[in-house]
Design an enzyme around this catalytic site. Structure first.
Site, mmCIF file in Angstrom:
data_model
loop_
_atom_site.group_PDB
_atom_site.id
_atom_site.type_symbol
_atom_site.label_atom_id
_atom_site.label_comp_id
_atom_site.label_asym_id
_atom_site.label_seq_id
_atom_site.Cartn_x
_atom_site.Cartn_y
_atom_site.Cartn_z
ATOM 1 N N LYS A 1 0.814 -1.203 0.000
ATOM 2 C CA LYS A 1 0.000 0.000 0.000
ATOM 3 C C LYS A 1 0.852 1.260 0.000
ATOM 4 O O LYS A 1 0.397 2.336 -0.375
ATOM 5 C CB LYS A 1 -0.893 0.028 1.252
ATOM 6 C CG LYS A 1 -1.827 -1.133 1.391
ATOM 7 C CD LYS A 1 -2.638 -0.938 2.705
ATOM 8 C CE LYS A 1 -3.391 -2.191 3.066
ATOM 9 N NZ LYS A 1 -4.025 -2.059 4.392
ATOM 10 N N GLU B 1 8.026 2.461 -5.697
ATOM 11 C CA GLU B 1 8.034 2.002 -4.297
ATOM 12 C C GLU B 1 8.046 3.205 -3.368
ATOM 13 O O GLU B 1 8.521 4.275 -3.733
ATOM 14 C CB GLU B 1 9.326 1.197 -4.047
ATOM 15 C CG GLU B 1 9.145 -0.300 -4.040
ATOM 16 C CD GLU B 1 8.468 -0.833 -2.780
ATOM 17 O OE1 GLU B 1 7.745 -0.077 -2.092
ATOM 18 O OE2 GLU B 1 8.651 -2.022 -2.489
ATOM 19 N N ASP B 2 7.590 3.003 -2.147
ATOM 20 C CA ASP B 2 7.692 4.059 -1.142
ATOM 21 C C ASP B 2 9.100 4.116 -0.561
ATOM 22 O O ASP B 2 9.734 5.164 -0.491
ATOM 23 C CB ASP B 2 6.650 3.851 -0.029
ATOM 24 C CG ASP B 2 6.653 2.431 0.545
ATOM 25 O OD1 ASP B 2 7.420 1.575 0.060
ATOM 26 O OD2 ASP B 2 5.883 2.177 1.491
ATOM 27 N N ASP C 1 14.320 -0.889 1.893
ATOM 28 C CA ASP C 1 15.078 -1.110 3.123
ATOM 29 C C ASP C 1 16.067 -2.258 2.882
ATOM 30 O O ASP C 1 17.141 -2.046 2.325
ATOM 31 C CB ASP C 1 14.063 -1.404 4.245
ATOM 32 C CG ASP C 1 14.688 -1.577 5.603
ATOM 33 O OD1 ASP C 1 15.843 -1.165 5.788
ATOM 34 O OD2 ASP C 1 14.040 -2.140 6.503
ATOM 35 N N LYS D 1 16.811 3.508 1.726
ATOM 36 C CA LYS D 1 17.373 3.375 3.073
ATOM 37 C C LYS D 1 18.401 2.241 3.024
ATOM 38 O O LYS D 1 18.085 1.091 3.330
ATOM 39 C CB LYS D 1 16.220 3.047 4.034
ATOM 40 C CG LYS D 1 16.447 3.493 5.460
ATOM 41 C CD LYS D 1 15.193 3.384 6.312
ATOM 42 C CE LYS D 1 14.692 1.993 6.546
ATOM 43 N NZ LYS D 1 13.613 1.888 7.560
ATOM 44 N N ASP E 1 3.566 3.424 6.703
ATOM 45 C CA ASP E 1 2.804 3.143 7.926
ATOM 46 C C ASP E 1 3.630 2.437 8.979
ATOM 47 O O ASP E 1 4.688 1.874 8.705
ATOM 48 C CB ASP E 1 1.619 2.235 7.594
ATOM 49 C CG ASP E 1 2.058 0.782 7.402
ATOM 50 O OD1 ASP E 1 2.977 0.548 6.596
ATOM 51 O OD2 ASP E 1 1.510 -0.110 8.073
ATOM 52 N N ARG F 1 -0.271 6.694 7.669
ATOM 53 C CA ARG F 1 -0.140 6.815 6.208
ATOM 54 C C ARG F 1 -0.636 8.159 5.694
ATOM 55 O O ARG F 1 -0.176 8.663 4.694
ATOM 56 C CB ARG F 1 -0.951 5.728 5.489
ATOM 57 C CG ARG F 1 -0.420 4.314 5.626
ATOM 58 C CD ARG F 1 -1.097 3.411 4.594
ATOM 59 N NE ARG F 1 -0.987 2.001 4.912
ATOM 60 C CZ ARG F 1 0.036 1.213 4.596
ATOM 61 N NH1 ARG F 1 1.072 1.716 3.952
ATOM 62 N NH2 ARG F 1 0.047 -0.063 4.909
HETATM 63 P P1 IMP Z 1 12.414 -4.315 2.313
HETATM 64 O O1 IMP Z 1 11.954 -5.622 1.700
HETATM 65 O O2 IMP Z 1 13.143 -4.536 3.615
HETATM 66 O O3 IMP Z 1 13.220 -3.470 1.354
HETATM 67 O O4 IMP Z 1 11.141 -3.528 2.747
HETATM 68 C C1 IMP Z 1 10.331 -2.997 1.822
HETATM 69 C C2 IMP Z 1 8.980 -2.568 2.348
HETATM 70 O O5 IMP Z 1 8.887 -2.542 3.771
HETATM 71 C C3 IMP Z 1 8.750 -1.156 1.890
HETATM 72 O O6 IMP Z 1 8.189 -1.119 0.606
HETATM 73 C C4 IMP Z 1 7.824 -0.632 2.962
HETATM 74 O O7 IMP Z 1 6.507 -0.940 2.635
HETATM 75 C C5 IMP Z 1 8.268 -1.367 4.212
HETATM 76 N N1 IMP Z 1 9.244 -0.536 4.955
HETATM 77 C C6 IMP Z 1 10.594 -0.634 4.987
HETATM 78 N N2 IMP Z 1 11.151 0.321 5.761
HETATM 79 C C7 IMP Z 1 10.121 1.049 6.223
HETATM 80 C C8 IMP Z 1 10.030 2.221 7.071
HETATM 81 O O8 IMP Z 1 11.021 2.811 7.534
HETATM 82 N N3 IMP Z 1 8.778 2.675 7.312
HETATM 83 C C9 IMP Z 1 7.646 2.095 6.811
HETATM 84 N N4 IMP Z 1 7.678 1.033 5.996
HETATM 85 C C10 IMP Z 1 8.900 0.504 5.720
HETATM 86 MG MG MG Z 2 6.351 -0.683 0.062
#
Ligand code: IMP
Ligand code: MG
Length: 172
Positions: A40, A96-97, A100, A128, A156, A162
């Protein structure tokens, strides 16, 4: 909101979104682009981004779930909403938002690649890189933020925050 500290203002975000939209519009000028938003979290960013773009686009969404109610990734990613548009032979831009660890995106890239798009580029509002453990090439990033769990502007924590127009760090 005592548990939130400001990181990116509404104005910072708007400037970055306009710049990204201009760059993407230049890079994809004359090409038929399909934007794939990741629900979302990306819904607000995507809505603002496409309204600043100078080229026609088509839009579809997927939904990935990984975090549940935690601030640490659970490690298991699932696609809870599939693409509805055929991406074969298309220029795809994933929106993407925040990236991480990169695990969600690595999962999504595998899924998209199987559908034989012409290309897949990645645009994220926030990169990040601190905890990145998948090798991902991020083509467009609005901001690089070193640490912390961020909320607001689509992001969120347990489905809260959000709706906030700016981005905050959640204090632990
Ligand atoms: P990843 O797979 O660890 O890169 O995480 C990706 C998803 O986790 C992102 O698309 C976000 O939806 C969520 N996410 C990662 N870091 C954050 C944060 O700092 N705040 C909120 N959502 C996060
Ligand atoms: Mg996301």
């Amino acid at each position: 909101m005592p548990d939130l500290s400001p990181v990116l203002s509404k104005e910072d975000i708007e400037k970055a979104v306009v710049k990204l939209a201009q760059k993407i519009s230049n890079d994809f000028h004359g090409r038929d682009i399909l934007i794939v938003g990741v629900l979302k979290g990306a819904f607000i960013f995507l809505a603002d981004l496409v309204r600043h773009m100078a080229i026609p686009v088509q839009i579809d969404f997927v939904r990935l779930a990984s975090y549940g109610c935690q601030t640490q990734t659970s490690g298991s990613i699932c696609l809870t909403k599939e693409l509805e548009v055929d991406i074969a032979d298309r220029y795809v831009l994933v929106v993407e938002d925040i990236i991480d660890t990169g695990q969600s995106l690595a999962f999504l890239l595998k899924y998209l690649t199987l559908k034989k798009p012409k290309s897949v580029s990645i645009c994220t509002l926030i990169d990040k890189p601190e905890r990145r453990d998948s090798q991902i090439v991020v083509d467009y990033a609005g901001f690089i933020v070193e640490h912390g769990f961020l909320v607001g502007y689509g992001l969120d924590h347990a489905e809260n925050y959000r709706h906030l127009p700016a981005i905050y760090r959640l204090q632990d």
